[in-house]
Scaffold this motif. Structure first.
Motif, mmCIF file in Angstrom:
data_model
loop_
_atom_site.group_PDB
_atom_site.id
_atom_site.type_symbol
_atom_site.label_atom_id
_atom_site.label_comp_id
_atom_site.label_asym_id
_atom_site.label_seq_id
_atom_site.Cartn_x
_atom_site.Cartn_y
_atom_site.Cartn_z
ATOM 1 N N GLU A 153 56.661 -55.865 79.262
ATOM 2 C CA GLU A 153 57.845 -56.206 80.065
ATOM 3 C C GLU A 153 57.434 -56.371 81.516
ATOM 4 N N LEU A 154 57.819 -57.491 82.085
ATOM 5 C CA LEU A 154 57.713 -57.697 83.531
ATOM 6 C C LEU A 154 59.130 -57.565 84.070
ATOM 7 N N ASN A 155 59.405 -56.446 84.711
ATOM 8 C CA ASN A 155 60.748 -56.199 85.229
ATOM 9 C C ASN A 155 60.848 -56.835 86.608
ATOM 10 N N MET A 156 61.562 -57.959 86.677
ATOM 11 C CA MET A 156 61.619 -58.733 87.924
ATOM 12 C C MET A 156 62.565 -58.102 88.932
ATOM 13 N N ARG A 157 63.579 -57.424 88.459
ATOM 14 C CA ARG A 157 64.513 -56.777 89.386
ATOM 15 C C ARG A 157 63.813 -55.714 90.216
ATOM 16 N N GLU A 158 62.857 -54.988 89.585
ATOM 17 C CA GLU A 158 62.244 -53.824 90.236
ATOM 18 C C GLU A 158 60.759 -54.017 90.559
ATOM 19 N N GLY A 159 60.153 -55.101 90.081
ATOM 20 C CA GLY A 159 58.791 -55.423 90.492
ATOM 21 C C GLY A 159 57.691 -54.615 89.842
ATOM 22 N N TRP A 160 57.830 -54.322 88.517
ATOM 23 C CA TRP A 160 56.767 -53.613 87.806
ATOM 24 C C TRP A 160 56.517 -54.251 86.452
ATOM 25 N N TYR A 161 55.331 -53.938 85.906
ATOM 26 C CA TYR A 161 54.897 -54.473 84.618
ATOM 27 C C TYR A 161 54.552 -53.307 83.705
ATOM 28 N N LYS A 162 55.056 -53.352 82.465
ATOM 29 C CA LYS A 162 54.807 -52.256 81.531
ATOM 30 C C LYS A 162 54.330 -52.819 80.195
ATOM 31 N N ARG A 163 53.373 -52.128 79.604
ATOM 32 C CA ARG A 163 52.841 -52.513 78.286
ATOM 33 C C ARG A 163 52.795 -51.272 77.411
ATOM 34 N N SER A 164 53.222 -51.392 76.162
ATOM 35 C CA SER A 164 53.182 -50.240 75.257
ATOM 36 C C SER A 164 52.842 -50.718 73.848
ATOM 37 N N PHE A 165 52.221 -49.834 73.075
ATOM 38 C CA PHE A 165 51.866 -50.166 71.692
ATOM 39 C C PHE A 165 51.496 -48.891 70.942
ATOM 40 N N VAL A 166 51.488 -49.010 69.620
ATOM 41 C CA VAL A 166 50.941 -47.986 68.748
ATOM 42 C C VAL A 166 49.789 -48.640 68.003
ATOM 43 N N ALA A 167 48.616 -48.007 68.033
ATOM 44 C CA ALA A 167 47.432 -48.617 67.425
ATOM 45 C C ALA A 167 46.738 -47.636 66.500
ATOM 46 N N ILE A 168 46.169 -48.179 65.406
ATOM 47 C CA ILE A 168 45.291 -47.396 64.539
ATOM 48 C C ILE A 168 43.871 -47.872 64.802
ATOM 49 N N LEU A 169 43.031 -46.944 65.300
ATOM 50 C CA LEU A 169 41.661 -47.274 65.659
ATOM 51 C C LEU A 169 40.796 -47.378 64.395
ATOM 52 N N PRO A 170 39.626 -47.985 64.490
ATOM 53 C CA PRO A 170 38.732 -48.062 63.323
ATOM 54 C C PRO A 170 38.399 -46.702 62.718
ATOM 55 N N ASN A 171 38.495 -45.610 63.515
ATOM 56 C CA ASN A 171 38.230 -44.269 62.979
ATOM 57 C C ASN A 171 39.509 -43.608 62.442
ATOM 58 N N ASP A 172 40.580 -44.420 62.290
ATOM 59 C CA ASP A 172 41.866 -44.008 61.687
ATOM 60 C C ASP A 172 42.729 -43.130 62.584
ATOM 61 N N LEU A 173 42.301 -42.895 63.809
ATOM 62 C CA LEU A 173 43.167 -42.175 64.733
ATOM 63 C C LEU A 173 44.310 -43.110 65.152
ATOM 64 N N GLU A 174 45.526 -42.570 65.072
ATOM 65 C CA GLU A 174 46.699 -43.355 65.492
ATOM 66 C C GLU A 174 47.155 -42.854 66.869
ATOM 67 N N ILE A 175 47.346 -43.781 67.800
ATOM 68 C CA ILE A 175 47.723 -43.393 69.162
ATOM 69 C C ILE A 175 48.893 -44.246 69.645
ATOM 70 N N ALA A 176 49.678 -43.661 70.543
ATOM 71 C CA ALA A 176 50.724 -44.400 71.260
ATOM 72 C C ALA A 176 50.279 -44.510 72.716
ATOM 73 N N VAL A 177 50.379 -45.705 73.267
ATOM 74 C CA VAL A 177 49.938 -45.963 74.641
ATOM 75 C C VAL A 177 51.077 -46.600 75.419
ATOM 76 N N GLU A 178 51.244 -46.180 76.661
ATOM 77 C CA GLU A 178 52.191 -46.841 77.572
ATOM 78 C C GLU A 178 51.541 -46.950 78.951
ATOM 79 N N VAL A 179 51.570 -48.151 79.516
ATOM 80 C CA VAL A 179 50.925 -48.416 80.809
ATOM 81 C C VAL A 179 51.933 -49.078 81.736
ATOM 82 N N THR A 180 52.089 -48.534 82.931
ATOM 83 C CA THR A 180 52.952 -49.142 83.951
ATOM 84 C C THR A 180 52.091 -49.491 85.158
#
Length: 768
Positions: A114-141
């Motif tokens: 999401e690029l929030n134009m009203r407030e001027g920030w960018y956010k990315r989030s996902f849930v990923a399963i790594l090759p070693n089967d660890l499942e993680i949730a990530v959020e970046v602003t």
């Protein structure tokens, strides 16, 4: 590949679902900027898939040696490259020994940007399963601060979902970068110092040849479930990069958060030997405020920008998203604080085109900045050109012009021409006229004449002298002609008597002569200074008027239209609608030779002249020319649809005007030209604003009065915008029920609506 993948939303650009085919397009669309620097939406963590890395610093460039098959007199020595700067956003992450890389994950779910134009920030989030089967949730602003415009901030959170993890997090600076579009694979940067101090790091470097000195800096802080982690910090350093590695074990569902501040200090703004000291000061400020406070300040700063520049549309989410995206990117690119800077066609979103300044600024961007900012911003844009006048004179001298004739560059960073396609560099000289028109437009809109005696008169004289020397007298026609030019329509190169260029030349000489008379009477001190400096006589001014009054304009008696150029009717006049769709876009499907022989128009040429000088022509003449040229226009320039939208609205053809508006407003969001991964079309975004304000709103300044001719597309319920006209803020709201106006401040104001005067009183809503 589906390019219409952006979710419709009035205030945000949203992508849902991870598609590696779309990564580079999204890196453009989700770009951030703050007027001083910019950043494509590259992932912070390592990504082994196809990516276009891009970090940019305003005003910092490299003169890449021109690459041409054979040399011509007057060719520029270099093509100015918008520089990919050292990367400050990078963060390597591994969990249980497995690097995080979205291209290598077993599965990526719930991916969202999401690029929030009203407030001027960018956010990315996902849930990923790594090759070693660890499942993680990530959020970046991430955001680039408007208040501390040397600083960007990142908040990166990781949460293991199916077990604990030993995590290594390495925020770092990478100076080992290069430009994708280098002509000769030259090294653009020289690294002079790589240092680390506790949780801060610095890469000092300078550009080769131009010797811009830059300190790229960062500071990081790590938290687990909100508790700061200070131990286990290890250094990482080589010749081009420096970072810190945090090693920490976290349990299932615990949250690891990295805060990273980074950015650039530049010798354009600080003493060259104190860049690291300046970086430490700005990091002190940023870290003292903290991520959340900086983010709150960002929201408030953007709220202030939107207060004046927003256009609100009801009933059409895609149109609303389109205009706000355009306004947002214009403000990210240029805020008017520094007269040394300008508005590049890609802004901070890509490298294509090189240079930071085209004629786009004067022709398309100036109206937006005049109406949505204080007039000092527009003044800075005009001052930029005055400061480059001597270089414009030198550019003309290289081509054989004399006596202070000035040819402003097609593409520039510092006033020198740095565009090397001869048919554009030497022949697309209409750019000179756009600069003169901007001076006229500034005075017309702001009512401030002071720029002309202080700076503008000298610019106008240099331009008028150029036109006088560029034309020649035709014994055959007994008129002045202009040979071997290229108009805005670059699908006709090296033509004779391009109508638009000839008309601009005539107008520029007449306008310069008119201003000369005004300055001589009303500003005697400036007049004496200017005349003494440029050695101008009234005889020379009279000569301009005589030449302007006897210019030749190609005209078709049969069609009753001005011709784009002398040979236009010799072409095979097949309309665009009769072209097989598989042939489009012609600039990607046809040879250049075939394009040049065709009647197809890349962008408005005659119609561009009718846009600039609409008060010189009747409505009937506009209609005749629009109907003649629109069927041959392929709109393969980003600058084309907005002019046609404005003129279609003026002619009352609202469905056509709306179609053109949607094309210009969503040019990048829907990737009409299939090239958005190279960067956005920043300067044409101002044309989107013009399509609504001047097209649908019919806003004009005539006889010092603000005029409106409101119209509304049938797809909309209402639209509203503000205009800062001579320090009075006028709000116009157009709905299916009618039109309403308010004026802020404490002074009454008279405007014209549909040709009739309307008195506005402060604090009152007046219906037209």
């Amino acid at each position: 590949m589906n390019q219409e993948y952006i979710t419709a939303h009035p205030w945000s650009i949203i992508e849902e679902g991870f598609d590696q085919e779309l990564v580079q397009s999204s890196e453009s669309l989700f770009s951030l900027g703050n007027g001083a620097m910019g950043q494509r939406a590259n992932f912070e963590e390592h990504y082994s898939g196809e990516t276009f890395q891009g970090s940019y610093i305003a005003g910092v460039y490299y003169p890449d040696k021109t690459r041409v098959g054979w040399w011509k007199n007057g060719y520029p020595e270099y093509f100015a490259k918008v520089l990919n700067a050292p990367n400050w956003i990078a963060i390597d992450i591994s969990l249980n020994g497995q690097p995080l890389d979205l291209a290598q994950c077993k599965k990526v779910d719930h991916f969202r940007r999401e690029l929030n134009m009203r407030e001027g920030w960018y956010k990315r989030s996902f849930v990923a399963i790594l090759p070693n089967d660890l499942e993680i949730a990530v959020e970046v602003t991430r955001f680039l601060s408007l208040d501390l415009d040397e600083v960007g901030a990142i908040q990166y959170t990781i949460q293991p979902l199916n077990g604990g993890a030993d995590v290594m997090v390495t925020p770092y600076l990478d100076g080992g970068i290069k430009n994708r579009d280098s002509n000769w694979d030259d090294k653009f940067w020289n690294i002079t110092g790589v240092t680390s101090e506790e949780n801060r790091a610095f890469v000092e470097s300078h550009t080769m040849k131009t010797h811009f000195k830059v300190c790229t800096f960062m500071q990081s802080e790590l938290y687990v479930d909100g508790v700061k982690v200070d131990e286990n910090l290890a250094g990482k350093k080589d010749e081009t990069s420096v970072g810190h590695t945090y090693s920490v074990s976290i349990k299932k569902d615990e949250t690891l958060t990295l805060i990273k501040y980074g950015g650039y200090t530049v010798d354009r703004n600080h003493p060259a030997d104190q860049l690291q000291e300046a970086a430490n000061k700005v990091l002190d400020q940023a870290s003292k405020l903290g991520f959340e406070t900086l983010l709150q300040m960002q929201k408030e700063a953007w709220a202030q920008i939107w207060e004046m520049s927003d256009i609100a549309i009801e009933g059409d989410v895609k149109a609303q998203q389109g205009i706000r995206f355009n306004i947002f990117q214009l403000n990210q690119t240029y805020l008017g604080r520094d007269s040394r800077l300008n508005i590049g066609p890609k802004g901070f979103t890509g490298e294509k085109y090189g240079g930071s300044t085209y004629w786009d600024t004067e022709a398309y961007c100036l109206p937006f900045y005049m109406a949505t900012k204080n007039q000092e911003v527009a003044w800075n844009l005009l001052e930029y050109r005055y400061n480059h006048l001597q270089k414009a004179i030198e550019n003309a001298e290289k081509l054989g012009f004399k006596n202070g004739a000035a040819l402003y560059p097609m593409v520039t960073m510092n006033g020198e021409e740095c565009h090397n396609e001869w048919e554009i560099t030497f022949e697309e000289i209409h750019r000179n006229g756009a600069i003169a028109f901007a001076i006229y437009n500034y005075h017309r809109f702001t009512g401030d004449y002071s720029y002309i005696p202080k700076m503008g008169m000298e610019v106008l004289i240099g331009i008028a002298r150029f036109w006088r020397q560029r034309v020649n007298f035709s014994e055959e026609k007994q008129q002045y002609v202009m040979l071997g030019v290229t108009g805005p329509n670059e699908y006709e190169n090296n033509v004779n008597n391009n109508w638009y260029t000839n008309y601009l030349a005539k107008w520029c000489m007449e306008y310069a002569a008119e201003q000369f008379q005004i300055v001589s009477k009303a500003y005697p001190e400036d007049y004496q200074r200017i005349v003494s400096k440029v050695k101008l006589t009234s005889t020379e001014v009279e000569d301009w008027k005589q030449v302007a009054g006897n210019m030749y304009f190609p005209f078709s008696e049969k069609h009753q239209v001005f011709l784009q150029q002398d040979g236009f009717l010799d072409k095979e006049l097949v309309r665009v609608q009769d072209l097989d769709k598989s042939e489009r876009p012609i600039n990607q499907k046809w040879s250049w030779d075939r394009i040049l022989r065709s009647p197809y128009i890349k962008q408005a040429d005659v119609l561009q002249g009718f846009y600039f000088f609409e008060d010189h022509f009747s409505q009937e003449e506009l209609e005749r020319h629009f109907d003649f040229y629109e069927p041959f226009t392929v709109h393969e320039s980003s600058l084309s649809p907005c002019v046609h939208s404005i003129q279609a609205a003026k002619l009352g053809r609202m469905e056509q005007a709306y179609t053109f508006y949607l094309r210009t407003s969503r040019l990048d969001l829907d990737d009409y030209n299939k090239e958005v991964e190279e960067g956005l079309h920043i300067t044409s975004m101002a044309g989107t604003w013009m399509s609504i304000v001047e097209g649908f709103g019919g806003m004009r300044v005539m006889d010092n009065v603000l005029n409106f001719t409101p119209r509304i597309p049938e797809q909309w319920e209402s639209y509203a915008f503000k205009i800062n006209f001579r320090d009075q803020i006028v709000t116009m709201t157009v709905s299916t029920q009618g039109t309403a106006f308010t004026v802020s401040g404490d002074k009454a104001m008279t405007i014209q609506v549909d040709g009739k005067p309307l008195q506005l009183m402060p604090g009152e809503t007046v219906h037209a």
